[in-house]
Design an enzyme around this catalytic site. Structure first.
Site, PDB file in Angstrom:
ATOM      1  N   HIS A  20       0.677  -1.216  -0.030  1.00 57.17           N
ATOM      2  CA  HIS A  20      -0.042  -0.026  -0.030  1.00 57.17           C
ATOM      3  C   HIS A  20       0.731   1.251  -0.017  1.00 57.17           C
ATOM      4  O   HIS A  20       0.456   2.361  -0.674  1.00 57.17           O
ATOM      5  CB  HIS A  20      -0.968   0.061   1.365  1.00 57.17           C
ATOM      6  CG  HIS A  20      -1.916  -1.250   1.202  1.00 57.17           C
ATOM      7  ND1 HIS A  20      -3.276  -1.003   0.973  1.00 57.17           N
ATOM      8  CD2 HIS A  20      -1.615  -2.519   1.290  1.00 57.17           C
ATOM      9  CE1 HIS A  20      -3.897  -2.032   1.082  1.00 57.17           C
ATOM     10  NE2 HIS A  20      -2.858  -3.234   1.376  1.00 57.17           N
ATOM     11  N   ASP A 125      -5.723   5.381   1.340  1.00 57.63           N
ATOM     12  CA  ASP A 125      -6.169   3.908   1.448  1.00 57.63           C
ATOM     13  C   ASP A 125      -7.536   3.870   2.204  1.00 57.63           C
ATOM     14  O   ASP A 125      -7.855   4.688   2.941  1.00 57.63           O
ATOM     15  CB  ASP A 125      -5.151   3.274   2.370  1.00 57.63           C
ATOM     16  CG  ASP A 125      -5.217   1.753   1.903  1.00 57.63           C
ATOM     17  OD1 ASP A 125      -6.287   1.041   2.611  1.00 57.63           O
ATOM     18  OD2 ASP A 125      -4.673   1.123   1.243  1.00 57.63           O
ATOM     19  N   ALA A 355      15.052  -6.810  -2.626  1.00 54.99           N
ATOM     20  CA  ALA A 355      15.408  -6.953  -4.177  1.00 54.99           C
ATOM     21  C   ALA A 355      14.703  -6.185  -4.920  1.00 54.99           C
ATOM     22  O   ALA A 355      13.502  -5.823  -4.538  1.00 54.99           O
ATOM     23  CB  ALA A 355      15.150  -8.348  -4.461  1.00 54.99           C
ATOM     24  N   GLN A 357      12.153  -5.631  -7.380  1.00 57.73           N
ATOM     25  CA  GLN A 357      11.294  -6.553  -8.002  1.00 57.73           C
ATOM     26  C   GLN A 357      10.982  -5.956  -9.519  1.00 57.73           C
ATOM     27  O   GLN A 357      10.899  -6.592 -10.322  1.00 57.73           O
ATOM     28  CB  GLN A 357      10.044  -6.700  -7.029  1.00 57.73           C
ATOM     29  CG  GLN A 357       9.175  -7.686  -7.977  1.00 57.73           C
ATOM     30  CD  GLN A 357       7.748  -8.115  -7.060  1.00 57.73           C
ATOM     31  OE1 GLN A 357       8.369  -8.835  -6.178  1.00 57.73           O
ATOM     32  NE2 GLN A 357       6.861  -7.913  -7.191  1.00 57.73           N
ATOM     33  N   HIS A 372       2.869 -15.010  -4.510  1.00 55.93           N
ATOM     34  CA  HIS A 372       1.811 -14.899  -3.750  1.00 55.93           C
ATOM     35  C   HIS A 372       0.833 -14.447  -4.210  1.00 55.93           C
ATOM     36  O   HIS A 372      -0.595 -14.535  -4.025  1.00 55.93           O
ATOM     37  CB  HIS A 372       2.100 -14.204  -2.473  1.00 55.93           C
ATOM     38  CG  HIS A 372       2.539 -12.973  -2.497  1.00 55.93           C
ATOM     39  ND1 HIS A 372       3.396 -12.402  -3.386  1.00 55.93           N
ATOM     40  CD2 HIS A 372       2.000 -11.839  -2.042  1.00 55.93           C
ATOM     41  CE1 HIS A 372       3.395 -11.094  -3.174  1.00 55.93           C
ATOM     42  NE2 HIS A 372       2.556 -10.596  -2.624  1.00 55.93           N
ATOM     43  N   TRP A 375      -1.605  -7.747  -5.317  1.00 57.64           N
ATOM     44  CA  TRP A 375      -2.155  -7.279  -6.482  1.00 57.64           C
ATOM     45  C   TRP A 375      -0.902  -6.222  -7.211  1.00 57.64           C
ATOM     46  O   TRP A 375      -0.794  -6.014  -8.442  1.00 57.64           O
ATOM     47  CB  TRP A 375      -3.171  -6.264  -6.366  1.00 57.64           C
ATOM     48  CG  TRP A 375      -3.968  -5.565  -7.398  1.00 57.64           C
ATOM     49  CD1 TRP A 375      -4.025  -4.305  -7.828  1.00 57.64           C
ATOM     50  CD2 TRP A 375      -4.115  -6.266  -8.697  1.00 57.64           C
ATOM     51  NE1 TRP A 375      -4.818  -4.123  -9.184  1.00 57.64           N
ATOM     52  CE2 TRP A 375      -4.714  -5.391  -9.676  1.00 57.64           C
ATOM     53  CE3 TRP A 375      -4.319  -7.670  -8.965  1.00 57.64           C
ATOM     54  CZ2 TRP A 375      -5.222  -5.685 -11.075  1.00 57.64           C
ATOM     55  CZ3 TRP A 375      -4.744  -8.014 -10.294  1.00 57.64           C
ATOM     56  CH2 TRP A 375      -5.171  -7.095 -11.018  1.00 57.64           C
ATOM     57  N   GLU A 380       2.576  -5.895 -11.635  1.00 62.31           N
ATOM     58  CA  GLU A 380       4.214  -5.610 -12.215  1.00 62.31           C
ATOM     59  C   GLU A 380       4.063  -6.512 -13.166  1.00 62.31           C
ATOM     60  O   GLU A 380       4.718  -6.358 -14.281  1.00 62.31           O
ATOM     61  CB  GLU A 380       4.909  -5.566 -11.172  1.00 62.31           C
ATOM     62  CG  GLU A 380       4.829  -4.448 -10.255  1.00 62.31           C
ATOM     63  CD  GLU A 380       5.865  -4.468  -8.955  1.00 62.31           C
ATOM     64  OE1 GLU A 380       5.937  -3.293  -8.169  1.00 62.31           O
ATOM     65  OE2 GLU A 380       6.469  -5.686  -8.561  1.00 62.31           O
ATOM     66  N   ASP A 396      -6.762 -10.842  -0.736  1.00 60.45           N
ATOM     67  CA  ASP A 396      -7.143 -10.856  -1.958  1.00 60.45           C
ATOM     68  C   ASP A 396      -6.590 -11.649  -3.007  1.00 60.45           C
ATOM     69  O   ASP A 396      -6.883 -11.873  -4.221  1.00 60.45           O
ATOM     70  CB  ASP A 396      -7.269  -9.352  -2.697  1.00 60.45           C
ATOM     71  CG  ASP A 396      -5.809  -8.980  -2.696  1.00 60.45           C
ATOM     72  OD1 ASP A 396      -4.958  -9.134  -1.669  1.00 60.45           O
ATOM     73  OD2 ASP A 396      -5.517  -8.009  -3.482  1.00 60.45           O
ATOM     74  N   GLN A 397      -5.547 -12.361  -2.347  1.00 61.61           N
ATOM     75  CA  GLN A 397      -4.498 -13.114  -3.079  1.00 61.61           C
ATOM     76  C   GLN A 397      -5.244 -14.461  -3.858  1.00 61.61           C
ATOM     77  O   GLN A 397      -4.997 -14.795  -5.254  1.00 61.61           O
ATOM     78  CB  GLN A 397      -3.216 -13.801  -2.630  1.00 61.61           C
ATOM     79  CG  GLN A 397      -2.695 -12.478  -2.065  1.00 61.61           C
ATOM     80  CD  GLN A 397      -1.516 -12.879  -0.790  1.00 61.61           C
ATOM     81  OE1 GLN A 397      -1.226 -13.888  -0.614  1.00 61.61           O
ATOM     82  NE2 GLN A 397      -0.981 -11.739  -0.118  1.00 61.61           N
TER      83      GLN A 397
END
Length: 479
Positions: A20, A125, A355, A357, A372, A375, A380, A396-397
């Protein structure tokens, strides 16, 4: 504080969780590119976290952001429990509850900005609705909720909370993951407490695109479900904000919000990028489970064996879940099978630090992403055209992984949500890795992912659908 008479000041108020914090920081850079002053409000601790981890964002653009480092409220900071039956990061609950204490210092910043500008626009948020509630008392202020999850997830939770099925093909409905095990009662209660304050917003912004979720965006805009019932109100605020339509709210679908060329920017060059530079194109599986997943020793052991047995190249970011304060104390060092790193030398690389990403996913050598399916990671991966091996853990995964693998068909499922209490065996992991990285099936999935990614990237350029949505939002707040 800068004076901005006859102008618009934009204020971001994120939830202190990495995905977030990161998305609203990315949005800061986008809005700032239109020439408007942008302010980022949070505790000093979590603002520092956002800055330190600003991967792929241009330092020159970041320098234009006005950070307001509010005093950090005291909160407990337990370590994550890798053996918990529900993978939801309950150890961060105290962090999120403490963040609600930022209401009054946030209101002070908003009032000061309002005295020096024509309009203050707050983008927050949904889980920070309580914190920004005083914006409703400022005549020249208006607020908008920024939804950090997919529209598909919003609808899945909204329909599921009402005991209804999301309109889809019958074969897809049968495979839809259930809501059970996605979250805890504590986070649901915190979400429900935001409800009356969330209604004060003027509209919703989504980190999604009509090119990715067009059919579900249409369904959201049709708004045929009617007022939320008592069970629905107990759903996580982040998962139902856009569906809470007491009155018709304006909505904008502006994703992707990540930088157009993350591979060209490396704020802190990592040795893993050097390693990728010498690997063949599309040959490496990137493995990372984000900042809110803590895997047990047994899960790590099976994953390690599965990767080794697959004989495919991999880059594995092996870190425990974030604590509420990422700068406090040592994190758990996750043990790998004895001799593993020596045996996979040349084939695989294990990274235990933070790292970059976006840069990894943008690299020509990266041909797959075991994730995982948060979002942030999904957007990405979709935008950069990298197919996914979807392994959902919480929140939400499960619905995100379903969207990627079953609907977009740009990925494979590692573990079905109904089997979440079972440890995924190395043989199953090996099978999915081989299918994604070394089969005709994987090549077809990769081709679809790359074609979709190219389309999505074009949509964020001038004249593209997502860019036009962002232009529309900017025009609206500067009217």
């Amino acid at each position: 504080m800068d004076s901005c008479n006859n102008n618009v000041a934009v204020v971001m108020v994120p939830l202190p969780a990495q995905g977030h914090l990161n998305q609203l920081l990315q949005l800061c850079c986008l809005v700032s590119s239109y020439g408007h002053p942008v302010h980022y409000i949070g505790s000093a601790l979590h603002n520092q976290q956002a800055r330190v981890r600003a991967n792929g964002l241009d330092p020159k653009k970041l320098a234009k952001i006005h950070f307001h480092d509010l005093p950090t409220p005291d909160f407990d900071c337990p370590s994550p429990d890798p053996t918990a039956s529900i993978k939801f990061p309950s150890h961060l609950q105290a962090t999120w509850e403490a963040a609600q204490l930022l209401r009054h210092p946030t209101a002070h910043v908003l009032r000061e900005l309002a005295s020096n500008t024509r309009r203050v626009v707050i983008i927050h948020d949904p889980m920070m609705s309580m914190v920004v509630q005083d914006a409703a008392l400022i005549p020249n202020a208006e607020s908008y909720a920024f939804n950090c999850i997919s529209v598909f997830s919003l609808l899945s939770f909204r329909y599921g909370g009402l005991g209804k099925q999301l309109p889809m093909e019958a074969e897809l409905q049968e495979l839809m993951p259930c809501l059970e095990g996605c979250a805890t009662n504590e986070i649901r209660r915190l979400g429900a407490a935001q409800e009356e304050h969330r209604k004060l917003r003027a509209g919703d912004i989504h980190n999604s695109s009509r090119l990715i979720e067009g059919r579900f965006i249409d369904l959201l805009e049709e708004d045929k479900l009617g007022p939320a019932g008592p069970d629905d109100r107990m759903l996580d605020s982040t998962l139902q904000a856009a569906g809470q339509q007491g009155q018709k709210k304006k909505q904008w679908f502006i994703g992707p919000i990540l930088p157009a060329n993350p591979g060209l920017i490396s704020n802190n060059h990592s040795f893993c990028l050097d390693w990728l530079d010498v690997q063949p194109q599309n040959s490496v599986l990137y493995v990372s489970f984000g900042t809110m997943t803590s895997m047990s020793d047994e899960e790590v052991r099976e994953l390690a064996m599965g990767l080794e047995q697959s004989k495919q190249k991999f880059l594995w970011v092996l870190r425990d879940a974030d604590k509420g304060n990422i700068f406090s104390g040592e994190s758990r060092r996750i043990e790998l099978p004895e001799g593993f790193e020596e045996r996979v030398k040349g084939m695989g690389l294990v990274v235990r630090d933070w790292a970059p990403q976006p840069e990894i996913l943008a690299h020509r050598a990266t041909g797959g992403f075991m994730s995982h399916c948060g979002w942030n990671s999904c957007m990405e991966s979709i935008t950069l055209g990298v197919p996914m091996a979807a392994w959902p853990m919480h929140s939400d995964q499960p619905s995100n992984s379903f969207l990627v693998a079953r609907i977009l068909k740009t990925g494979l499922i590692v573990r079905e949500w109904r089997e979440r209490h079972e440890v995924v065996k190395s043989s199953g992991i090996e099978n999915v890795v081989r299918r994604l990285m070394a089969s005709e099936e994987g090549d077809e999935i990769r081709k679809r992912a790359q074609e979709l990614g190219e389309t999505i990237r074009k949509s964020a350029q001038e004249g593209g659908t997502s860019r036009m949505e962002l232009d529309s939002f900017i025009a609206h707040i500067t009217r």
